[in-house]
Design a protein around this motif. Structure first.
Motif, PDB file in Angstrom:
ATOM      1  N   LEU A  64     114.230  79.904  29.060  1.00  0.00           N
ATOM      2  CA  LEU A  64     113.325  79.320  30.043  1.00  0.00           C
ATOM      3  C   LEU A  64     111.976  79.084  29.373  1.00  0.00           C
ATOM      4  O   LEU A  64     111.422  79.988  28.743  1.00  0.00           O
ATOM      5  N   PHE A  65     111.452  77.867  29.487  1.00  0.00           N
ATOM      6  CA  PHE A  65     110.174  77.514  28.867  1.00  0.00           C
ATOM      7  C   PHE A  65     109.133  77.164  29.925  1.00  0.00           C
ATOM      8  O   PHE A  65     109.467  76.689  31.013  1.00  0.00           O
ATOM      9  N   ASN A  66     107.884  77.388  29.558  1.00  0.00           N
ATOM     10  CA  ASN A  66     106.758  76.921  30.352  1.00  0.00           C
ATOM     11  C   ASN A  66     106.289  75.618  29.710  1.00  0.00           C
ATOM     12  O   ASN A  66     105.661  75.622  28.651  1.00  0.00           O
ATOM     13  N   LEU A  67     106.628  74.490  30.331  1.00  0.00           N
ATOM     14  CA  LEU A  67     106.305  73.182  29.756  1.00  0.00           C
ATOM     15  C   LEU A  67     104.853  72.828  30.042  1.00  0.00           C
ATOM     16  O   LEU A  67     104.411  72.804  31.182  1.00  0.00           O
ATOM     17  N   LYS A  68     104.129  72.540  28.960  1.00  0.00           N
ATOM     18  CA  LYS A  68     102.721  72.179  29.075  1.00  0.00           C
ATOM     19  C   LYS A  68     102.554  70.735  28.602  1.00  0.00           C
ATOM     20  O   LYS A  68     102.816  70.413  27.438  1.00  0.00           O
ATOM     21  N   VAL A  69     102.158  69.878  29.532  1.00  0.00           N
ATOM     22  CA  VAL A  69     101.893  68.467  29.234  1.00  0.00           C
ATOM     23  C   VAL A  69     100.494  68.151  29.726  1.00  0.00           C
ATOM     24  O   VAL A  69     100.175  68.394  30.899  1.00  0.00           O
ATOM     25  N   GLU A  70      99.643  67.638  28.838  1.00  0.00           N
ATOM     26  CA  GLU A  70      98.262  67.337  29.220  1.00  0.00           C
ATOM     27  C   GLU A  70      98.235  66.368  30.400  1.00  0.00           C
ATOM     28  O   GLU A  70      98.920  65.350  30.411  1.00  0.00           O
ATOM     29  N   ARG A 100     112.854  75.400  40.288  1.00  0.00           N
ATOM     30  CA  ARG A 100     112.123  76.066  41.359  1.00  0.00           C
ATOM     31  C   ARG A 100     112.226  77.572  41.127  1.00  0.00           C
ATOM     32  O   ARG A 100     113.056  78.050  40.364  1.00  0.00           O
ATOM     33  N   ARG A 101     111.391  78.327  41.820  1.00  0.00           N
ATOM     34  CA  ARG A 101     111.405  79.786  41.651  1.00  0.00           C
ATOM     35  C   ARG A 101     112.729  80.393  42.093  1.00  0.00           C
ATOM     36  O   ARG A 101     113.128  81.445  41.595  1.00  0.00           O
ATOM     37  N   ASN A 102     113.421  79.741  43.043  1.00  0.00           N
ATOM     38  CA  ASN A 102     114.684  80.314  43.536  1.00  0.00           C
ATOM     39  C   ASN A 102     115.914  79.693  42.864  1.00  0.00           C
ATOM     40  O   ASN A 102     117.032  79.937  43.279  1.00  0.00           O
ATOM     41  N   THR A 103     115.696  78.898  41.819  1.00  0.00           N
ATOM     42  CA  THR A 103     116.825  78.293  41.109  1.00  0.00           C
ATOM     43  C   THR A 103     117.584  79.356  40.322  1.00  0.00           C
ATOM     44  O   THR A 103     116.987  80.189  39.635  1.00  0.00           O
ATOM     45  N   LYS A 104     118.906  79.345  40.439  1.00  0.00           N
ATOM     46  CA  LYS A 104     119.745  80.272  39.684  1.00  0.00           C
ATOM     47  C   LYS A 104     120.017  79.701  38.294  1.00  0.00           C
ATOM     48  O   LYS A 104     120.422  78.550  38.151  1.00  0.00           O
ATOM     49  N   ILE A 105     119.802  80.519  37.271  1.00  0.00           N
ATOM     50  CA  ILE A 105     120.046  80.087  35.897  1.00  0.00           C
ATOM     51  C   ILE A 105     120.713  81.208  35.107  1.00  0.00           C
ATOM     52  O   ILE A 105     120.633  82.381  35.476  1.00  0.00           O
ATOM     53  N   ASN A 106     121.367  80.843  34.004  1.00  0.00           N
ATOM     54  CA  ASN A 106     121.967  81.809  33.086  1.00  0.00           C
ATOM     55  C   ASN A 106     121.041  81.997  31.895  1.00  0.00           C
ATOM     56  O   ASN A 106     120.688  81.031  31.224  1.00  0.00           O
ATOM     57  N   LYS A 124     124.659 115.110  16.730  1.00  0.00           N
ATOM     58  CA  LYS A 124     125.726 115.548  15.819  1.00  0.00           C
ATOM     59  C   LYS A 124     125.861 114.623  14.609  1.00  0.00           C
ATOM     60  O   LYS A 124     126.747 114.814  13.784  1.00  0.00           O
ATOM     61  N   GLY A 125     125.004 113.633  14.544  1.00  0.00           N
ATOM     62  CA  GLY A 125     125.071 112.710  13.415  1.00  0.00           C
ATOM     63  C   GLY A 125     125.786 111.415  13.721  1.00  0.00           C
ATOM     64  O   GLY A 125     126.014 110.597  12.824  1.00  0.00           O
ATOM     65  N   GLY A 126     126.147 111.233  14.983  1.00  0.00           N
ATOM     66  CA  GLY A 126     126.817 109.993  15.364  1.00  0.00           C
ATOM     67  C   GLY A 126     125.891 108.791  15.234  1.00  0.00           C
ATOM     68  O   GLY A 126     124.671 108.934  15.170  1.00  0.00           O
ATOM     69  N   VAL A 127     126.501 107.623  15.201  1.00  0.00           N
ATOM     70  CA  VAL A 127     125.744 106.389  14.997  1.00  0.00           C
ATOM     71  C   VAL A 127     125.876 105.493  16.224  1.00  0.00           C
ATOM     72  O   VAL A 127     126.982 105.260  16.713  1.00  0.00           O
ATOM     73  N   LEU A 128     124.732 105.016  16.710  1.00  0.00           N
ATOM     74  CA  LEU A 128     124.744 104.074  17.833  1.00  0.00           C
ATOM     75  C   LEU A 128     125.146 102.696  17.313  1.00  0.00           C
ATOM     76  O   LEU A 128     124.445 102.101  16.496  1.00  0.00           O
ATOM     77  N   THR A 129     126.279 102.206  17.778  1.00  0.00           N
ATOM     78  CA  THR A 129     126.754 100.883  17.379  1.00  0.00           C
ATOM     79  C   THR A 129     126.516  99.927  18.542  1.00  0.00           C
ATOM     80  O   THR A 129     127.107 100.076  19.614  1.00  0.00           O
ATOM     81  N   VAL A 130     125.630  98.965  18.332  1.00  0.00           N
ATOM     82  CA  VAL A 130     125.281  98.006  19.373  1.00  0.00           C
ATOM     83  C   VAL A 130     126.214  96.800  19.284  1.00  0.00           C
ATOM     84  O   VAL A 130     126.232  96.093  18.289  1.00  0.00           O
ATOM     85  N   VAL A 131     126.989  96.588  20.330  1.00  0.00           N
ATOM     86  CA  VAL A 131     127.930  95.470  20.377  1.00  0.00           C
ATOM     87  C   VAL A 131     127.239  94.221  20.914  1.00  0.00           C
ATOM     88  O   VAL A 131     127.459  93.114  20.427  1.00  0.00           O
ATOM     89  N   ARG A 132     126.389  94.414  21.928  1.00  0.00           N
ATOM     90  CA  ARG A 132     125.681  93.284  22.544  1.00  0.00           C
ATOM     91  C   ARG A 132     124.187  93.610  22.631  1.00  0.00           C
ATOM     92  O   ARG A 132     123.770  94.313  23.547  1.00  0.00           O
ATOM     93  N   PRO A 133     123.380  93.092  21.699  1.00  0.00           N
ATOM     94  CA  PRO A 133     121.933  93.305  21.801  1.00  0.00           C
ATOM     95  C   PRO A 133     121.312  92.502  22.938  1.00  0.00           C
ATOM     96  O   PRO A 133     120.183  92.760  23.352  1.00  0.00           O
ATOM     97  N   GLU A 134     122.059  91.514  23.441  1.00  0.00           N
ATOM     98  CA  GLU A 134     121.634  90.718  24.592  1.00  0.00           C
ATOM     99  C   GLU A 134     122.828  90.557  25.529  1.00  0.00           C
ATOM    100  O   GLU A 134     123.972  90.557  25.086  1.00  0.00           O
ATOM    101  N   VAL A 135     122.544  90.425  26.806  1.00  0.00           N
ATOM    102  CA  VAL A 135     123.597  90.209  27.798  1.00  0.00           C
ATOM    103  C   VAL A 135     123.207  88.994  28.638  1.00  0.00           C
ATOM    104  O   VAL A 135     122.068  88.886  29.106  1.00  0.00           O
ATOM    105  N   GLU A 136     124.152  88.088  28.827  1.00  0.00           N
ATOM    106  CA  GLU A 136     123.878  86.899  29.625  1.00  0.00           C
ATOM    107  C   GLU A 136     124.000  87.237  31.108  1.00  0.00           C
ATOM    108  O   GLU A 136     125.039  87.715  31.566  1.00  0.00           O
ATOM    109  N   LEU A 137     122.930  86.983  31.848  1.00  0.00           N
ATOM    110  CA  LEU A 137     122.890  87.282  33.275  1.00  0.00           C
ATOM    111  C   LEU A 137     122.584  86.024  34.078  1.00  0.00           C
ATOM    112  O   LEU A 137     121.915  85.105  33.594  1.00  0.00           O
ATOM    113  N   VAL A 138     123.071  86.010  35.313  1.00  0.00           N
ATOM    114  CA  VAL A 138     122.655  84.998  36.281  1.00  0.00           C
ATOM    115  C   VAL A 138     121.449  85.570  37.012  1.00  0.00           C
ATOM    116  O   VAL A 138     121.519  86.661  37.583  1.00  0.00           O
ATOM    117  N   CYS A 139     120.324  84.854  36.969  1.00  0.00           N
ATOM    118  CA  CYS A 139     119.127  85.342  37.643  1.00  0.00           C
ATOM    119  C   CYS A 139     118.346  84.155  38.208  1.00  0.00           C
ATOM    120  O   CYS A 139     118.675  83.001  37.937  1.00  0.00           O
TER     121      CYS A 139
END
Length: 213
Positions: A64-70, A100-106, A124-139
């Motif tokens: 999502l971008f904030n479009l700035k046009v003079e 719009r503010r109420n528009t649903k987007i992924n 105990k020395g275990g290692v955190l393995t990150v499978v998904r550093p980002e998750v796609e959500l509908v918001c």
């Protein structure tokens, strides 16, 4: 709400049609159009180098971008299409849609992991393995979460954090229906290797015993 929505700076483009678009490209710009939001379409142009840099960074179509046009009010937009040269694969035109503010987007929302010190598996020395550093959500465009928080408290070696075990920000839901893995705590390499060797040794003993019988 997201901490900061990146700006996308553009210029209003005078003239429409193929001739005006070709002139924009000769001037080092990429022509585009902004549509939707119950307003008239707005022809724009963006410096090629700036657009190319953002495209190369990835996830351009899901940001999502904030479009700035003079001369125009700032507006939130999302890219709906980027046309490219069939030979050079460089951007030649883009379509942006007003939201719009109420528009649903992924959108892809970053994941933050907290309380690693409270995870027995990490101690105990275990290692955190990150499978998904980002998750796609509908918001909704007006309520974009800054992050998804995964609490590692109580997680042991071989424990898994799935999307169903995480409290998602209000008003959001995953784009994937199934319960998928976000991260897990895996055994240290040395421990995993010794476990494998132990299993192999047990197998050899069983084979010897079977042979003797």
């Amino acid at each position: 709400m997201a901490g900061e929505i990146p700006d996308l700076v553009a210029l209003e483009r005078t003239g429409t049609g193929k001739g005006a678009a070709r002139q924009a490209r000769r001037d080092g710009m990429v022509p585009g159009i902004v549509f939707g939001g119950e307003k008239d379409p707005l022809p724009i142009q963006i410096p090629f180098n700036e657009l190319f840099k953002k495209l190369k960074a990835g996830r351009f179509k899901s940001t999502l971008f904030n479009l700035k046009v003079e001369g125009q009010e700032d507006v939130r937009v999302i890219c709906r299409d980027v046309q490219r040269d069939v030979v050079k694969d460089l951007p030649t035109h883009l379509d942006l849609m007003r939201l719009r503010r109420n528009t649903k987007i992924n959108l892809f929302i970053p994941v933050e992991f907290v309380n690693e010190a409270e995870a027995p598996g990490i101690k105990k020395g275990g290692v955190l393995t990150v499978v998904r550093p980002e998750v796609e959500l509908v918001c909704t465009a007006g309520e974009i979460p800054e992050k998804i928080v995964v609490d590692l408290t109580g997680m042991n070696i071989n424990d898994v954090a799935t999307i169903s075990s995480v409290e998602l920000p209000a008003g959001t839901k995953p784009t994937i229906d199934r319960d998928f893995v976000i991260a897990n705590i895996s055994a240290p390499t040395g421990l995993a290797s010794s476990d494998d060797e132990g299993e192999e040794a047990e197998g050899e003993v069983e084979e010897v015993e079977a042979a003797e019988e």
